[in-house]
Scaffold this active site. Structure first.
Site, PDB file in Angstrom:
ATOM      1  N   GLU A 111       0.841  -1.197   0.000  1.00  0.00           N
ATOM      2  CA  GLU A 111       0.000   0.000   0.000  1.00  0.00           C
ATOM      3  C   GLU A 111       0.878   1.250   0.000  1.00  0.00           C
ATOM      4  O   GLU A 111       1.847   1.354   0.763  1.00  0.00           O
ATOM      5  CB  GLU A 111      -0.874  -0.036   1.250  1.00  0.00           C
ATOM      6  CG  GLU A 111      -1.778   1.161   1.459  1.00  0.00           C
ATOM      7  CD  GLU A 111      -2.596   1.042   2.740  1.00  0.00           C
ATOM      8  OE1 GLU A 111      -3.504   1.861   2.920  1.00  0.00           O
ATOM      9  OE2 GLU A 111      -2.313   0.123   3.557  1.00  0.00           O
ATOM     10  N   LYS A 138      -9.028   2.822  -2.482  1.00  0.00           N
ATOM     11  CA  LYS A 138      -9.362   2.179  -1.207  1.00  0.00           C
ATOM     12  C   LYS A 138     -10.732   2.649  -0.729  1.00  0.00           C
ATOM     13  O   LYS A 138     -11.041   3.843  -0.746  1.00  0.00           O
ATOM     14  CB  LYS A 138      -8.283   2.523  -0.179  1.00  0.00           C
ATOM     15  CG  LYS A 138      -8.402   1.824   1.157  1.00  0.00           C
ATOM     16  CD  LYS A 138      -7.193   2.153   2.020  1.00  0.00           C
ATOM     17  CE  LYS A 138      -7.198   1.439   3.356  1.00  0.00           C
ATOM     18  NZ  LYS A 138      -5.989   1.759   4.152  1.00  0.00           N
ATOM     19  N   CYS A 160      -5.600  -3.104   2.105  1.00  0.00           N
ATOM     20  CA  CYS A 160      -5.528  -3.168   3.564  1.00  0.00           C
ATOM     21  C   CYS A 160      -6.896  -3.205   4.246  1.00  0.00           C
ATOM     22  O   CYS A 160      -7.531  -4.253   4.304  1.00  0.00           O
ATOM     23  CB  CYS A 160      -4.677  -2.010   4.084  1.00  0.00           C
ATOM     24  SG  CYS A 160      -3.946  -2.332   5.726  1.00  0.00           S
TER      25      CYS A 160
END
Length: 552
Positions: free
Chosen positions: A43, A119, A155
């Protein structure tokens, strides 16, 4: 069909986009040469994690965009390789200062950006502050590599069900999760269990690509892994080291199977030691310090910090200074000298007796008729801090402070004295765990810097600040086992005072410790940064007002 996958478990430097880009390009070339056709980066790999308010600067985002283009251009000739690249991206073209951006992952193929995923779940707890910087995405991302449909998650997306389920519904056969998930004790097992839940919900195997390295207060331990569709661990990389991790996704009549090497699980003490070593090495190295200074007292805390520093940097970059006072026991300077010798570091001794007497003489008129108290104790600590900082100024080395979490909680530390320095190595390590780690290090030599470096007497003698005759820590504090239990429940887990008392701890001790935690917030605000190794540290995930009347 067999797809060779490489996870780039790499250590990046925040803000050094050109170097980060070249590290990714080198990893891509090596992975491609070894047969990989899918490369997963962590990330926000292009800029490092976390860049904090740099994300709000348009020039920073522009530099990240340029680095992404560099990676795409310089990997264009790697035929058949698909790269999932983590990077920030402006939420809208030409966004102004203080605009939020996207926490993105772009799919690079043949020198071009094929698609970009944003994200969706933005954490805003503990050390995370992502809603300050990022706008949440709304759509899944699935792409094809050699006939295999791969879905990307970033994540936190994989810590909740919705994004994984929507990615599976969009046709994914494999979940590729890229991460920058900070370390704390036990976090690795939590990650694998949570990812096992995503696998169970979607029926898909999962590859988890993770960052490694220290960044200010946080550490990322790597330990990238893969889970099969049955939830079993199919691969796991070693922790706390850079590595290109090779995995094979093999389609069989029954299922898509992942095959890779599986590094063994380790003890919590081994993980904690490696996390602290990595935190020191990267803080010192990434900030360009030539070495470190440690005030060595002959006590357990400074002994542990010295052992960590040598494991992190090597003896040649570590210098110790013993500063005896009129109250320093002979065994203290003897043990300090012994430990410095065992580890082979440069060691000096400067008595603070003369400057201590000079300070008292200068204050004699003001203090006339008043008994000696903590004022004179603190004078000794501040003289030591001044000497260490003078050496730091003259030679450029950073001072490593030696205070532990128990002391930081209760204020059993001196502002501008033993708190003076640049990096607080064991700031998030309780006193009881300090002793455990010292014993663990004496039984292990993980970096081959010296067996049993800590003299046994340092571990077994009662702790003392040695600032007055016959002083012991327990004269001023509850027993450390009691103190640390209260700190863990109250500070780390937000447990109410009455609940802590109901668990069997003495009311007077609980009231006293929680009161000290509240009263000493002003000290902690002035403490140097230190390595976070528990679920909650006195750092980015502890934000309490100094001026407040509320305790519980």
């Amino acid at each position: 069909m067999t797809l060779s996958i490489c996870t780039a478990q790499l250590n990046f430097v925040v803000g050094d986009m050109p170097a980060n880009a070249q590290k990714i390009v080198a990893a891509a070339r090596q992975a491609h040469a070894q047969g990989a056709r899918l490369l997963l980066t962590p990330e926000l790999a292009i800029c490092g994690y976390a860049a904090e308010d740099l994300f709000l600067r348009p020039a920073f985002i522009a530099a990240c965009d340029a680095a992404v283009r560099t990676v795409a251009r310089e990997t264009a000739g790697l035929e058949g390789l698909v790269i999932v690249l983590g990077h920030p991206q402006a939420a809208a073209p030409g966004a102004a200062a203080f605009s939020t951006c996207l926490n993105a992952a772009s799919v690079l193929r043949a020198g071009r950006i094929e698609q970009t995923y944003a994200k969706r779940e933005l954490p805003n707890y503990q050390v995370f502050d992502e809603r300050r910087y990022f706008t949440a995405g709304t759509k899944p991302c699935v792409f094809d590599v050699q006939g295999l449909r791969v879905g990307v998650l970033i994540c936190e997306d994989a810590w909740f069900s919705a994004s994984a389920r929507e990615t599976a519904a969009a046709g994914a056969e494999l979940l590729a999760v890229i991460n920058a998930s900070p370390f704390h004790l036990g976090k690795s097992a939590e990650r694998e269990q949570t990812m096992r839940e995503r696998v169970a919900e979607t029926g898909l195997p999962l590859v988890y690509a993770h960052l490694v390295g220290g960044q200010d207060e946080v550490v990322f331990e790597g330990r990238s892994f893969a889970l099969g569709a049955d939830g079993a661990v199919a691969g796991r990389a070693p922790g706390f080291q850079e590595q290109l991790v090779s995995m094979q996704a093999r389609r069989t009549p029954e299922a898509l199977r992942i095959e890779a090497d599986i590094a063994p699980e380790r003890s919590l003490d081994a993980d904690l030691w490696d996390a602290l070593v990595l935190g020191v090495r990267d803080y010192v190295g990434k900030n360009g310090f030539p070495g470190v200074l440690v005030g060595l007292s002959g006590g357990i805390d400074s002994a542990l910090v010295l052992a960590l520093a040598v494991d992190a940097l090597g003896a040649g970059k570590v210098r110790t200074l013993m500063m005896p006072s009129p109250y320093t026991a002979d065994i203290s300077w003897i043990d300090a000298r012994d430990m410095a010798c065992r580890l082979g570091v440069r060691h000096e001794e400067i008595s603070i007796k003369a400057p201590f007497e000079a300070f008292k003489a200068a204050l004699a008129t003001e203090f006339a008729g008043l008994p000696e108290d903590t004022t004179e104790e603190n004078l000794q600590a501040r003289i030591r801090g001044t000497l260490l900082m003078a050496l730091s100024n003259k030679f450029g080395s950073i001072v490593l402070t030696t205070g532990n979490k128990s002391e930081m909680s209760t204020g059993y530390c001196t502002l501008y004295g033993d708190m003076a320095g640049g990096f607080a190595v064991i700031k998030d390590v309780s006193k009881t765990r300090v002793f455990e780690l010292a014993r663990w290090r004496n039984a292990h030599d993980p970096y081959s810097t010296g067996a049993s470096p800590i003299p046994e007497r340092i571990i077994t003698r009662p702790p003392s600040a040695e600032l007055r005759p016959d002083q012991r820590d327990q004269d001023s504090l509850p027993p450390y086992a009691v103190l640390d239990a209260i700190v863990s429940r109250y500070m780390e887990n937000d447990e109410p005072i009455e609940s802590i008392i109901a668990s069997g701890l003495d009311r007077a001790d609980v009231e006293r410790v929680t009161r000290l935690i509240k009263l000493n917030e002003y000290k902690r605000r002035q403490a140097p940064p230190g390595i976070r190794v528990t679920r909650r540290s006195f750092g980015k995930d502890w934000r309490y007002p100094i001026t407040s009347q509320f305790r519980a």
